[in-house]
Scaffold this active site. Structure first.
Site, PDB file in Angstrom:
ATOM      1  N   GLU A  43      79.543  54.923  34.910  1.00 42.87           N
ATOM      2  CA  GLU A  43      78.648  55.957  35.413  1.00 42.87           C
ATOM      3  C   GLU A  43      78.200  55.520  36.807  1.00 42.87           C
ATOM      4  O   GLU A  43      77.718  54.398  36.973  1.00 42.87           O
ATOM      5  CB  GLU A  43      77.441  56.089  34.472  1.00 42.87           C
ATOM      6  CG  GLU A  43      76.605  57.282  34.817  1.00 42.87           C
ATOM      7  CD  GLU A  43      75.384  57.420  33.911  1.00 42.87           C
ATOM      8  OE1 GLU A  43      74.414  58.045  34.348  1.00 42.87           O
ATOM      9  OE2 GLU A  43      75.422  56.917  32.768  1.00 42.87           O
ATOM     10  N   ARG A 268      79.672  43.939  23.630  1.00 48.92           N
ATOM     11  CA  ARG A 268      79.267  43.772  25.016  1.00 48.92           C
ATOM     12  C   ARG A 268      79.275  42.308  25.397  1.00 48.92           C
ATOM     13  O   ARG A 268      79.030  41.449  24.545  1.00 48.92           O
ATOM     14  CB  ARG A 268      77.796  44.188  25.146  1.00 48.92           C
ATOM     15  CG  ARG A 268      77.616  45.526  25.673  1.00 48.92           C
ATOM     16  CD  ARG A 268      76.184  45.973  25.697  1.00 48.92           C
ATOM     17  NE  ARG A 268      76.276  47.370  25.991  1.00 48.92           N
ATOM     18  CZ  ARG A 268      76.224  47.899  27.208  1.00 48.92           C
ATOM     19  NH1 ARG A 268      75.990  47.150  28.248  1.00 48.92           N
ATOM     20  NH2 ARG A 268      76.384  49.168  27.386  1.00 48.92           N
ATOM     21  N   LYS A 278      71.628  47.901  34.033  1.00 54.99           N
ATOM     22  CA  LYS A 278      71.670  48.422  35.404  1.00 54.99           C
ATOM     23  C   LYS A 278      70.282  48.835  35.870  1.00 54.99           C
ATOM     24  O   LYS A 278      69.933  48.669  37.027  1.00 54.99           O
ATOM     25  CB  LYS A 278      72.612  49.637  35.473  1.00 54.99           C
ATOM     26  CG  LYS A 278      74.060  49.247  35.639  1.00 54.99           C
ATOM     27  CD  LYS A 278      74.901  50.456  36.010  1.00 54.99           C
ATOM     28  CE  LYS A 278      75.343  51.173  34.764  1.00 54.99           C
ATOM     29  NZ  LYS A 278      76.333  52.227  35.025  1.00 54.99           N
TER      30      LYS A 278
END
Ligand code: ATP
Ligand code: MG
Length: 564
Positions: A43, A268, A278
């Protein structure tokens, strides 16, 4: 003679991870005509970090390994947080890491028309409805794990009315948040994602690519799986938090009869002493706890590159970490080990003195300069040699001299001999001090014979020091880094903000360093090993006459020690 070393093939077979196993099964069974097509779907709302690197090393790696393709797809369904500058930085990072997506750069926003049509298709099947509950009302209608949600009063709206309202939503007739489009699935499903999830919301907002064309935006869950199907992605690799979303994606595939991409989840990457969100990294940048996204203390790819990490070391790290099905935390020392190993092979050895003190050789002729040969990299025979200027006055490390040394101090002390790296043996004789008793110069004598003869014939002494010739040295600024956080799990303490664990000493700037003259030729981001001090690179802040070096990593290897 027996050779127990595993053959490359055997090695390969043993190390297949579970994703490779699935892919190989699919190839064997001829699924999707044995085609392998993956994608990396960032994204564009921040810079990529080491966790993303692990994900795209896997996406591109699997495609490469099985002769397939990997798309780069920007998942840009949220107009509020996304920005073109992030798109550029993401491209740059993936290229720098050595991967290429050819002309297959896609955007979820390119599919807004198709996604809209798919939504209409779902409405026509009676499987989606326009809901006018507010967010609070939706929340109030939620049940529990054991109790179903209350049905929305709009759930049984006739198909025609849904179609009209959805079109009017698209045409901008309603304000933000006044309506949503929701799938009509199962209000008593144990999986909350199946309880009439929202597919579209109204946002009168400008989008970085589609401009003002749309005022309804698809939710991630509606856009993501369908984008995979539109691109014919065979294996959609994502992180574990998407496990509960998979039944919903599979429901869409069935109801819409679209290409059945298979989602496979892996754990992850979590790193000790590191923040990977982020949103929180953005906070560190905005609040100026660091100097920007490319601050060498940041776990971003921009930061790692500036710090001196190489793409090879990051890929090696991603490989060593492997693919797990369960959450775990990787010791950041493993990342440091990977760069140390890589730079040990490739970084030329040079001399730089961080905390200089003068060394004057009383019996060396004044005004004389000798050029002494030294190898550039003992690990790399191809690297050749260079010559170092040597003269009567040198800089050495202040810590390498002690007036009153403890036992086993093999560096310089009065009456004691050391070798100067690639040069002569010197013996300390006396010191000069200022009014505060601080040593300003060390006087010594040298043995003119100590450089002659073969390496074996040369006289040996216990200590070897690095040095630079004072008349020839260049001034440099050196930035030393420590971990950005002083807690292994800065984000893991209930009732505490991660910023409480920022390490106040994560950056030390040394302004009066001296480096050998060859470094005047260095280019931005070139790597070096400063003998005895660690690996460094030339920071982009450097200018002619003002060299700036970052310490990438020290020489001490905590990871190798832990393995023993
Ligand atoms: P956000 O909270 O903004 O979604 P994100 O880190 O998930 O943050 P994306 O841009 O959605 O960011 O991530 C792109 C891809 O990278 C996703 O497939 C995601 O699963 C993967 N990814 C993100 N963080 C990690 C991580 N720490 N380890 C491995 N993969 C990751
Ligand atoms: Mg994400």
């Amino acid at each position: 003679m027996t050779d127990d070393k595993p053959t490359p093939a055997a090695n390969e077979a043993r190390s297949l991870n579970f994703i490779e196993q699935i892919v190989e099964e699919d190839i064997r069974s001829g699924k999707h005509k044995a085609r392998v097509h993956t994608r990396f779907p960032p994204e564009p709302n921040g810079y990529l970090h080491i966790g993303h690197a692990k994900a795209f090393c896997l996406d591109f790696g699997i495609a490469e390994k099985y002769g397939g393709l990997c798309n780069l797809r920007f998942d840009d369904t949220n107009p509020i947080t996304e920005d073109t500058s992030y798109v550029d930085s993401i491209r740059k990072d993936i290229h720098w890491m050595g991967f290429d997506w050819g002309n297959r750069e896609y955007y979820a926003s390119d599919y807004f028309d198709q996604l809209y049509d798919l939504a209409v298709q779902l409405i026509k099947k009676g499987k989606a409805f326009v809901c006018q509950l507010t967010a609070d009302e939706v929340n109030a209608s939620r049940g529990t794990d054991f109790e179903p949600d209350k049905p929305s009063p709009y759930r049984d709206r006739p198909v025609e009315e849904n179609l009209q309202l959805f079109e009017r939503m698209k045409n901008g007739e309603f304000p933000n948040d006044s309506m949503t489009l929701r799938a009509k699935i199962d209000l008593s499903s144990p999986n909350m994602h199946m309880r009439d999830p929202i597919l579209y919301r109204i946002r009168h907002a400008h989008h970085h690519r589609t401009g003002d064309k749309w005022c309804i935006y698809p939710m991630y869950d509606w856009a993501h799986g369908q984008s995979d199907s539109i691109e014919g992605i065979t294996h959609s690799l994502c992180t574990l938090e998407f496990v509960p979303h998979r039944p919903l994606y599979e429901w869409f595939i069935r109801e819409l009869e679209i290409f059945p991409s298979r989602q496979i989840e892996f754990a992850r990457l979590n790193l000790s002493y590191t923040i990977m969100s982020k949103r929180k990294l953005l906070q560190l940048v905005k609040e100026e706890h660091v100097k920007g996204w490319d601050d060498p203390r940041m776990p971003t790819i921009h930061g790692l590159r500036r710090r001196g990490y190489t793409p090879e070391s990051i890929r090696q790290f991603a490989d060593m970490v492997g693919i797990a099905k369960r959450e775990n935390v990787i010791d950041v020392a493993l990342l440091e080990y990977c760069i140390r190993e890589d730079l040990n092979k490739r970084a030329p050895r040079v001399m730089g003195v961080l905390n200089p003190v003068k060394l004057i050789i009383d019996n060396y002729p004044e005004g004389k300069t000798e050029y002494l040969d030294t190898v550039n990299n003992p690990e790399d025979p191809e690297a050749g040699t260079r010559s170092l200027p040597f003269s009567r006055e040198l800089w050495i490390e202040r810590e390498d001299f002690m007036e009153d040394p403890p036992k086993k101090f093999f560096r310089l002390s009065p009456g004691n001999e050391v070798r100067l790296k690639s040069a002569y043996i010197v013996k300390a004789e006396s010191v000069e001090k200022d009014a505060d008793g601080i040593i300003t110069a060390i006087h010594c004598t040298y043995d003119p014979q100590s450089l002659s003869g073969s390496d074996e014939a040369k006289r040996k002494v216990k200590g070897t020091l690095h040095w630079v010739s004072a008349a020839h040295a260049l001034d440099a600024e050196v930035r030393l880094y420590d971990r950005l956080f002083n807690d292994p799990d800065p984000d893991g303490h209930k009732g505490h903000n991660f910023k409480e664990f920022l390490n106040p000493d994560s950056l030390t700037i040394l302004n009066h360093c001296k480096v050998e003259p060859s470094l005047g030729e260095a280019s931005e981001l070139d790597h070096f090993q400063f003998i005895r001090l660690g690996c460094f690179n030339l920071d982009p802040d450097s200018s002619v006459g003002h060299l700036v070096f970052n310490r990438t990593v020290g020489l001490k290897d905590t990871w190798a020690k832990m393995k023993q």
